[in-house]
Design a protein around this motif. Structure first.
Motif, mmCIF file in Angstrom:
data_model
loop_
_atom_site.group_PDB
_atom_site.id
_atom_site.type_symbol
_atom_site.label_atom_id
_atom_site.label_comp_id
_atom_site.label_asym_id
_atom_site.label_seq_id
_atom_site.Cartn_x
_atom_site.Cartn_y
_atom_site.Cartn_z
ATOM 1 N N ARG A 84 0.829 -1.201 0.000
ATOM 2 C CA ARG A 84 0.000 0.000 0.000
ATOM 3 C C ARG A 84 0.866 1.255 0.000
ATOM 4 N NH1 ARG A 84 -3.075 3.552 3.185
ATOM 5 N NH2 ARG A 84 -1.628 3.253 4.920
ATOM 6 N N ARG A 85 1.861 1.258 0.835
ATOM 7 C CA ARG A 85 2.685 2.451 0.956
ATOM 8 C C ARG A 85 3.601 2.663 -0.226
ATOM 9 N NH1 ARG A 85 3.378 4.367 6.733
ATOM 10 N NH2 ARG A 85 1.684 3.317 7.832
ATOM 11 N N GLY B 211 1.356 3.855 -3.153
ATOM 12 C CA GLY B 211 0.919 5.234 -2.959
ATOM 13 C C GLY B 211 -0.566 5.403 -3.214
ATOM 14 N N PRO B 212 -0.999 6.638 -3.448
ATOM 15 C CA PRO B 212 -2.421 6.931 -3.594
ATOM 16 C C PRO B 212 -3.113 6.096 -4.673
ATOM 17 C CG PRO B 212 -1.180 8.951 -3.396
ATOM 18 C CD PRO B 212 -0.178 7.859 -3.483
ATOM 19 N N TRP C 148 -3.023 3.138 -5.069
ATOM 20 C CA TRP C 148 -3.435 1.843 -4.507
ATOM 21 C C TRP C 148 -4.952 1.720 -4.492
ATOM 22 C CZ3 TRP C 148 -1.246 -2.664 -3.506
ATOM 23 C CH2 TRP C 148 -1.783 -3.531 -2.546
ATOM 24 N N ASP C 149 -5.605 2.849 -4.204
ATOM 25 C CA ASP C 149 -7.065 2.827 -4.146
ATOM 26 C C ASP C 149 -7.686 2.467 -5.481
ATOM 27 O OD1 ASP C 149 -7.395 5.544 -1.742
ATOM 28 O OD2 ASP C 149 -7.229 3.381 -1.493
ATOM 29 N N ARG D 154 8.523 3.528 -3.720
ATOM 30 C CA ARG D 154 7.371 4.348 -4.087
ATOM 31 C C ARG D 154 7.724 5.294 -5.217
ATOM 32 N NH1 ARG D 154 5.140 7.428 0.459
ATOM 33 N NH2 ARG D 154 6.227 9.213 -0.360
ATOM 34 N N PHE E 25 7.728 3.253 -8.361
ATOM 35 C CA PHE E 25 6.386 2.863 -8.798
ATOM 36 C C PHE E 25 5.593 4.056 -9.297
ATOM 37 C CE2 PHE E 25 7.537 -1.105 -7.740
ATOM 38 C CZ PHE E 25 7.214 -1.642 -6.507
#
Lengths: 260, 208
Positions: free
Chosen positions: B77-78, B81-82, B84-85, B176, B179
């Motif tokens: 998830r980390r 980053g955002p 992920w949602d 991150r 990615f």
């Protein structure tokens, strides 16, 4: 006391101590014991030392003192330094997007611009010029530290046209970084990375700051430094985007050095 | 006053039991990490794994010991980053699985190659539930490598979700940034495909 209240009291005590025990493994919880009769006041300290001794030695600040009185379950407040160390911005859910990106890579604006510029300029004479520059830096730093003229011994700093940057061209790394990579010796890499890497990131501001930090840290630190994040092959293996990986690692490293 | 003594004794006994259960039941972050790392070091030093043919078995053993320490979903998830949602549930679990294996192979392989009886020193743990930072050092003859573990408490146990080297270089942040760059132009499915490609490369290199 009669025969009936004793079992009831025992039951209450068992439940209470169970609750207190389950509240946490920190010694802190032990001071919670309410209404301890005065003649067992000596007992809890003897018990508290047991788990503390079993745990690895830690500074007093990290573990709350067993004798600290408190009405709540909160452990002793952390020192400012501890707060800072604990702070972590990787949970993006708690932050707006732009802020995360800024915090993770504050030099982004400079990096992209400078890097792409380098990419376009790096051909022919420009490449040779890079090598010259790096050799100069390398010699002026390592040479000064008493290593003679090491640049001539490193093929990387005296590149033939076709050698330069070939391996890394695919990653868009550019020749400047290529000069940094193979130098994995303890007293050379970070030093060179500091000069050459900085030049690519933000020539003016960083060189000044870096020189300041160099002056402060002195020779001893330089000799201790080495590129511990991994050697070239390891980084390539561990990364999906080696350029971004290296650049970010370098930025984080500089940030952590500045903080210290 | 016999009754009062009884109550006292009972109280003390219950207290001790309560504390013993508490200490046994919930290891601190540092204890969690130390226990597992000690086991890993034992495996790294175990002579039965010295032959090259045993490296795979050693890697699997280390994986078995270490993976429990990590919260790979949180790491995934980390690092994503955002965005992920925007991953579907299936993509999330697929990503987590592939990324975990990739990390395991990468770093265990490196450990196997580079560990030469270094000493691990446990310096400090900073705890403010549910967060913790465990600070350690890996000591070589003339080098000290600081390695810190960021941990989060979930369901009573502490799990690692980030590793910091050199006093502040976060592995999560490092991935991150990689990615994010990829996800700017590619879809989650493509990112997962890239990871799977790396994983395949690894497996063939490791002879799996």
């Amino acid at each position: 006391m009669n025969q009936r209240t004793l079992p009831a009291l025992a039951a209450i005590l068992i439940v209470m101590s169970g609750l207190i025990g389950c509240a946490g493994s920190r010694p802190k919880a032990m001071t919670e014991v309410p209404g301890a009769p005065s003649d067992i006041a000596a007992e809890p300290p003897a018990v508290t030392t047991e788990p503390s001794a079993a745990a690895p030695p830690t500074p007093a600040a990290a573990q709350p003192a067993a004798t600290e009185p408190a009405a709540s379950q909160d452990p002793a407040p952390l020192t400012e330094e501890e707060q800072m160390l604990l702070e972590d911005n990787t949970d993006w859910a708690l932050q707006p997007d732009e802020e995360i990106y800024t915090v993770a890579d504050p030099l982004e604006k400079y990096n992209r611009g400078v890097f792409y510029l380098n990419d376009k300029l790096l051909q022919g004479k420009a490449r040779a010029a890079e090598a010259e520059w790096a050799r100069f830096l390398y010699n002026s730093t390592i040479g000064v530290l008493g290593f003679g003229d090491p640049a001539s011994k490193h093929a990387e700093l005296n590149p033939a046209e076709e050698d330069m940057g070939q391996t890394l061209a695919g990653y868009g790394l550019g020749d400047g970084f290529y000069l940094v990579w193979p130098l994995l010796g303890p007293s050379t890499l970070r030093d060179t990375a500091g000069m050459v890497g900085d030049r690519f990131l933000n020539p003016v501001a960083f060189v000044e700051r870096w020189q300041d930090s160099l002056a402060l840290s002195g020779t001893k630190e330089i000799n201790n430094l080495s590129f511990r994040i991994g050697d070239y092959e390891s980084l390539i293996k561990a990364a999906l985007d080696p350029y971004e990986s290296f650049r970010n690692a370098y930025i984080q490293l500089r940030q952590s050095k500045i903080r210290q | 006053m016999l009754t009062k003594r009884w109550i006292t004794a009972l109280f003390v006994v219950c207290f001790v039991i309560g504390q013993a259960t508490a200490s046994a039941g919930s290891p601190t972050p540092m204890q969690t990490v130390k226990e597992r790392i000690d086991q890993i070091i034992t495996v790294l030093n175990d002579p039965q794994y010295h032959p090259a043919a045993q490296k795979k078995a050693q890697r699997e053993k280390i994986w078995e010991i270490s993976q429990i320490m990590f919260d790979f979903t949180e790491i995934s998830r980390r690092t994503v980053g955002p965005k992920w949602d925007s991953f579907s549930d299936q993509e999330k679990s697929h990503f987590t699985d592939v990324f975990a294996q990739f990390l395991g192979n990468t770093y265990i392989d490196k450990m196997q190659g580079e560990y030469h009886n270094e000493q691990v020193v446990y310096l400090q743990e900073i705890v403010k539930e549910p967060q913790a930072l465990v600070r350690t050092q890996l000591k070589r003859e003339n080098l000290t490598l600081p390695i810190d573990y960021r941990m989060k408490q979930a369901q009573g146990s502490w799990k690692i979700y980030d590793i910091l080297v050199e006093n502040g270089v976060s592995i999560v942040q490092n991935y991150r940034v990689q990615f994010q760059t990829i996800l700017q132009k590619e879809s989650p499915v493509q990112l997962i495909a890239r990871l799977e490609e790396k994983l395949k490369e690894q497996k063939s290199q490791l002879g799996q």
